[in-house]
Design a protein around this motif. Structure first.
Motif, PDB file in Angstrom:
ATOM      1  N   GLN A  48       0.841  -1.201   0.000  1.00  0.00           N
ATOM      2  CA  GLN A  48       0.000   0.000   0.000  1.00  0.00           C
ATOM      3  C   GLN A  48       0.866   1.237   0.000  1.00  0.00           C
ATOM      4  O   GLN A  48       1.977   1.232   0.516  1.00  0.00           O
ATOM      5  CB  GLN A  48      -0.928   0.024   1.215  1.00  0.00           C
ATOM      6  CG  GLN A  48      -0.202   0.276   2.514  1.00  0.00           C
ATOM      7  CD  GLN A  48      -1.128   0.332   3.703  1.00  0.00           C
ATOM      8  OE1 GLN A  48      -2.163  -0.311   3.740  1.00  0.00           O
ATOM      9  NE2 GLN A  48      -0.753   1.107   4.708  1.00  0.00           N
ATOM     10  N   VAL A  81      -2.423  -1.434  -3.427  1.00  0.00           N
ATOM     11  CA  VAL A  81      -3.217  -0.220  -3.254  1.00  0.00           C
ATOM     12  C   VAL A  81      -2.251   0.952  -3.377  1.00  0.00           C
ATOM     13  O   VAL A  81      -1.589   1.321  -2.409  1.00  0.00           O
ATOM     14  CB  VAL A  81      -3.932  -0.206  -1.882  1.00  0.00           C
ATOM     15  CG1 VAL A  81      -4.820   1.021  -1.755  1.00  0.00           C
ATOM     16  CG2 VAL A  81      -4.737  -1.478  -1.675  1.00  0.00           C
ATOM     17  N   VAL A  84      -4.044   5.089  -0.791  1.00  0.00           N
ATOM     18  CA  VAL A  84      -5.136   4.895   0.170  1.00  0.00           C
ATOM     19  C   VAL A  84      -5.856   6.220   0.389  1.00  0.00           C
ATOM     20  O   VAL A  84      -7.072   6.298   0.359  1.00  0.00           O
ATOM     21  CB  VAL A  84      -4.614   4.340   1.515  1.00  0.00           C
ATOM     22  CG1 VAL A  84      -5.753   4.233   2.527  1.00  0.00           C
ATOM     23  CG2 VAL A  84      -3.947   2.991   1.316  1.00  0.00           C
TER      24      VAL A  84
END
Length: 129
Positions: A48, A81, A84
Motif C-alpha cells: 500500500q 493499493v 489509500v
C-alpha cells in the motif's frame, strides 16, 4: 479473491475502486485496488502507498512493481493499493484537511463517521481484515 466489487479469479488481474461514502460536497474518495490472483492459491501480500497523501514514492514503486507482475507466474495473491488517501494525495498533504485527520490513526474506522473514518473503515473491512 474478492474485495468489495473487485474480484480476480486464479491467474487473473482485476482493478477497481472500493467505494467510500461521499462527503456533503459529493467528494468520492474511493480507494483504487489491484488484485492479482496467482495461478494457485497461497499466501497474500499487501502493498500500500500514500496512506499519508504527501508520501508519493511508495505509490510510484507500487505502480512500477505491478507493471511487471504476471498472475500466472506465482502462487498466492498480491493486493496492491497505490493510493489509500486520495484526498491528501491530490493536495500533497499528509492527512485530510476536511477534518484535519490522519487516516492511519483512525483504524478500524466507522461506517457512519467522517469521510476519513469511512475511508479507514472500508479499507480495514475490505483489505486489512
Amino acid at each position: 479473491m474478492k474485495m468489495g466489487n473487485i474480484e480476480a479469479k486464479l491467474g487473473e488481474h482485476a482493478f477497481g475502486y472500493l467505494e467510500v461514502a461521499k462527503s456533503r460536497s459529493g467528494l468520492g474518495p474511493d480507494i483504487p485496488v489491484h488484485v492479482f490472483a496467482g495461478s494457485e492459491s497461497g499466501p497474500t501480500l499487501l502493498v500500500q502507498g500514500a496512506i499519508h497523501g504527501g508520501e508519493i514514492i511508495g505509490s510510484v514503486a507500487i505502480l512500477n512493481f505491478i507493471e511487471k507482475l504476471k498472475s500466472k507466474e506465482f502462487h498466492g495473491t498480491v493486493i496492491a493499493v497505490p493510493v489509500v488517501n486520495r484526498v491528501g494525495f491530490e493536495l500533497g498533504e499528509r492527512g485530510i484537511r476536511i477534518t484535519n485527520s490522519d487516516i492511519s490513526r483512525l483504524f478500524p474506522g466507522s461506517s457512519s463517521g467522517s469521510v476519513p473514518a469511512q475511508i479507514a473503515h472500508v479499507y480495514f473491512e475490505e483489505i486489512i481484515k
